[in-house]
Design a protein around this motif. Sequence first.
Motif, PDB file in Angstrom:
ATOM      1  N   SER A  25       0.853  -1.189   0.000  1.00  0.00           N
ATOM      2  CA  SER A  25       0.000   0.000   0.000  1.00  0.00           C
ATOM      3  C   SER A  25       0.888   1.237   0.000  1.00  0.00           C
ATOM      4  CB  SER A  25      -0.906   0.017   1.231  1.00  0.00           C
ATOM      5  OG  SER A  25      -1.853   1.067   1.148  1.00  0.00           O
ATOM      6  N   VAL A  26       0.243   2.386  -0.203  1.00  0.00           N
ATOM      7  CA  VAL A  26       0.929   3.656  -0.038  1.00  0.00           C
ATOM      8  C   VAL A  26       1.062   3.925   1.463  1.00  0.00           C
ATOM      9  CG1 VAL A  26       0.756   6.153  -0.364  1.00  0.00           C
ATOM     10  CG2 VAL A  26       0.150   4.608  -2.239  1.00  0.00           C
ATOM     11  N   VAL A  27       2.295   4.142   1.890  1.00  0.00           N
ATOM     12  CA  VAL A  27       2.541   4.395   3.313  1.00  0.00           C
ATOM     13  C   VAL A  27       2.838   5.861   3.608  1.00  0.00           C
ATOM     14  CG1 VAL A  27       3.277   2.016   3.749  1.00  0.00           C
ATOM     15  CG2 VAL A  27       4.990   3.737   3.107  1.00  0.00           C
ATOM     16  N   ASP A  28       3.114   6.663   2.581  1.00  0.00           N
ATOM     17  CA  ASP A  28       3.347   8.087   2.763  1.00  0.00           C
ATOM     18  C   ASP A  28       3.057   8.815   1.447  1.00  0.00           C
ATOM     19  OD1 ASP A  28       4.058  10.514   3.896  1.00  0.00           O
ATOM     20  OD2 ASP A  28       6.204  10.244   3.500  1.00  0.00           O
ATOM     21  N   PRO A  29       2.052   9.707   1.430  1.00  0.00           N
ATOM     22  CA  PRO A  29       1.075   9.968   2.488  1.00  0.00           C
ATOM     23  C   PRO A  29       0.171   8.750   2.684  1.00  0.00           C
ATOM     24  CG  PRO A  29       0.461  11.127   0.460  1.00  0.00           C
ATOM     25  CD  PRO A  29       1.810  10.527   0.207  1.00  0.00           C
ATOM     26  N   ASP A 126       5.890  -2.432  -0.750  1.00  0.00           N
ATOM     27  CA  ASP A 126       5.466  -3.643  -1.451  1.00  0.00           C
ATOM     28  C   ASP A 126       6.091  -4.839  -0.740  1.00  0.00           C
ATOM     29  OD1 ASP A 126       4.967  -5.724  -3.207  1.00  0.00           O
ATOM     30  OD2 ASP A 126       6.046  -4.848  -4.904  1.00  0.00           O
ATOM     31  N   GLN A 127       5.350  -5.429   0.200  1.00  0.00           N
ATOM     32  CA  GLN A 127       5.889  -6.527   0.988  1.00  0.00           C
ATOM     33  C   GLN A 127       6.292  -7.712   0.122  1.00  0.00           C
ATOM     34  OE1 GLN A 127       2.440  -6.455   3.822  1.00  0.00           O
ATOM     35  NE2 GLN A 127       4.022  -6.954   5.313  1.00  0.00           N
ATOM     36  N   ALA A 128       5.559  -7.937  -0.954  1.00  0.00           N
ATOM     37  CA  ALA A 128       5.764  -9.133  -1.769  1.00  0.00           C
ATOM     38  C   ALA A 128       6.687  -8.901  -2.959  1.00  0.00           C
ATOM     39  CB  ALA A 128       4.419  -9.660  -2.261  1.00  0.00           C
ATOM     40  N   ILE A 189      -2.995   4.496  -8.317  1.00  0.00           N
ATOM     41  CA  ILE A 189      -3.291   3.199  -8.925  1.00  0.00           C
ATOM     42  C   ILE A 189      -1.956   2.510  -9.195  1.00  0.00           C
ATOM     43  CG2 ILE A 189      -4.215   2.017 -10.961  1.00  0.00           C
ATOM     44  CD1 ILE A 189      -6.319   4.177 -11.172  1.00  0.00           C
ATOM     45  N   TRP A 190      -1.810   1.323  -8.642  1.00  0.00           N
ATOM     46  CA  TRP A 190      -0.590   0.529  -8.791  1.00  0.00           C
ATOM     47  C   TRP A 190      -0.936  -0.714  -9.605  1.00  0.00           C
ATOM     48  CZ3 TRP A 190       1.212  -2.755  -4.052  1.00  0.00           C
ATOM     49  CH2 TRP A 190       2.266  -3.607  -4.416  1.00  0.00           C
ATOM     50  N   GLN A 191      -0.423  -0.788 -10.808  1.00  0.00           N
ATOM     51  CA  GLN A 191      -0.592  -1.973 -11.641  1.00  0.00           C
ATOM     52  C   GLN A 191       0.601  -2.885 -11.405  1.00  0.00           C
ATOM     53  OE1 GLN A 191      -3.308  -2.758 -13.620  1.00  0.00           O
ATOM     54  NE2 GLN A 191      -2.324  -4.753 -13.814  1.00  0.00           N
ATOM     55  N   THR A 198      -4.426  -4.952  -9.619  1.00  0.00           N
ATOM     56  CA  THR A 198      -4.397  -3.496  -9.536  1.00  0.00           C
ATOM     57  C   THR A 198      -4.833  -3.046  -8.153  1.00  0.00           C
ATOM     58  OG1 THR A 198      -5.107  -3.483 -11.859  1.00  0.00           O
ATOM     59  CG2 THR A 198      -5.092  -1.379 -10.700  1.00  0.00           C
ATOM     60  N   TYR A 199      -4.069  -2.135  -7.565  1.00  0.00           N
ATOM     61  CA  TYR A 199      -4.342  -1.562  -6.253  1.00  0.00           C
ATOM     62  C   TYR A 199      -4.900  -0.150  -6.444  1.00  0.00           C
ATOM     63  CZ  TYR A 199      -1.562  -5.451  -4.530  1.00  0.00           C
ATOM     64  OH  TYR A 199      -1.096  -6.717  -4.255  1.00  0.00           O
ATOM     65  N   PHE A 200      -5.925   0.182  -5.656  1.00  0.00           N
ATOM     66  CA  PHE A 200      -6.600   1.477  -5.738  1.00  0.00           C
ATOM     67  C   PHE A 200      -6.538   2.117  -4.353  1.00  0.00           C
ATOM     68  CE2 PHE A 200      -8.499  -1.365  -8.859  1.00  0.00           C
ATOM     69  CZ  PHE A 200      -8.473  -0.605 -10.019  1.00  0.00           C
ATOM     70  N   LEU A 201      -5.756   3.192  -4.208  1.00  0.00           N
ATOM     71  CA  LEU A 201      -5.364   3.646  -2.870  1.00  0.00           C
ATOM     72  C   LEU A 201      -5.625   5.129  -2.684  1.00  0.00           C
ATOM     73  CD1 LEU A 201      -2.020   1.681  -3.040  1.00  0.00           C
ATOM     74  CD2 LEU A 201      -4.082   0.969  -1.807  1.00  0.00           C
ATOM     75  N   CYS A 202      -6.462   5.465  -1.697  1.00  0.00           N
ATOM     76  CA  CYS A 202      -6.783   6.856  -1.364  1.00  0.00           C
ATOM     77  C   CYS A 202      -5.943   7.329  -0.193  1.00  0.00           C
ATOM     78  CB  CYS A 202      -8.254   6.988  -0.977  1.00  0.00           C
ATOM     79  SG  CYS A 202      -9.394   6.966  -2.377  1.00  0.00           S
ATOM     80  N   SER A 203      -5.285   8.471  -0.362  1.00  0.00           N
ATOM     81  CA  SER A 203      -4.537   9.127   0.712  1.00  0.00           C
ATOM     82  C   SER A 203      -5.069  10.552   0.858  1.00  0.00           C
ATOM     83  CB  SER A 203      -3.044   9.177   0.397  1.00  0.00           C
ATOM     84  OG  SER A 203      -2.508   7.888   0.158  1.00  0.00           O
ATOM     85  N   ASP A 204      -5.354  10.943   2.078  1.00  0.00           N
ATOM     86  CA  ASP A 204      -5.868  12.287   2.333  1.00  0.00           C
ATOM     87  C   ASP A 204      -4.717  13.213   2.704  1.00  0.00           C
ATOM     88  OD1 ASP A 204      -9.035  12.058   2.429  1.00  0.00           O
ATOM     89  OD2 ASP A 204      -8.165  10.240   3.272  1.00  0.00           O
TER      90      ASP A 204
END
Length: 208
Positions: A25-29, A126-128, A189-191, A198-204
């Motif tokens: 996932s996105v860890v920052d932000p 990306d742990q994997a 979006i991470w392909q 595909t990962y879909f990630l919202c950061s505020d």
Amino acid sequence: MLLSVLAALLIALVPGSGTAEAHGSVVDPASRNYGCWQRWGSDFQNPAMAQQDPMCWQAWQDNPNAMWNWNGLYRNGSAGNFQAVVPDGQLCSGGHTESGRYNSLDAVGPWKTTNVAADFTVRLYDQASHGADYFLVYVTRQGFDPTTQPLRWSDLQLLTRTGRYAPSNNYDIPVHTSGLTGRHVVYTIWQASHMDQTYFLCSDVNFS
């Protein structure tokens, strides 16, 4: 950051934690569910969260596994046609992916923000070590209010499209903006490269 990553690895190894396998996932932000896990994972039953962090509170109440599985918000088989599989109002849950586990992330309200400058870096863990065919980074248009409006594709401006990233645990994506102020949503979006995942990630964020 090192401590949070080590903690993430420990969570992934704890039986019954809900994390079946490592992704990312996105860890920052911080993405919404990663931020909720980071702030409250060791104290997620504390009723003070309801006042101090109400959006995380509703997410933990809805489905704690959305936070324990902060690294599993993805869809398989999108074939690049993201707007067809992720409807307006469901962008932060990846179109109600994983049987609706992440639906609470679409909730409209005052999510905690990360302060960013006009030029900032999206950092993804990306742990994997899946690698990436590409990343797309969007930011909401000026005037969009995520505290009162559901997120739609038409609210997003594409700022960055990357090339391939070799498999690794950490990816940095530079983002350049102009004229943005106040609260916004960064949508990443991470392909992944290992399959059509595909990962879909919202950061505020808050442009300060």
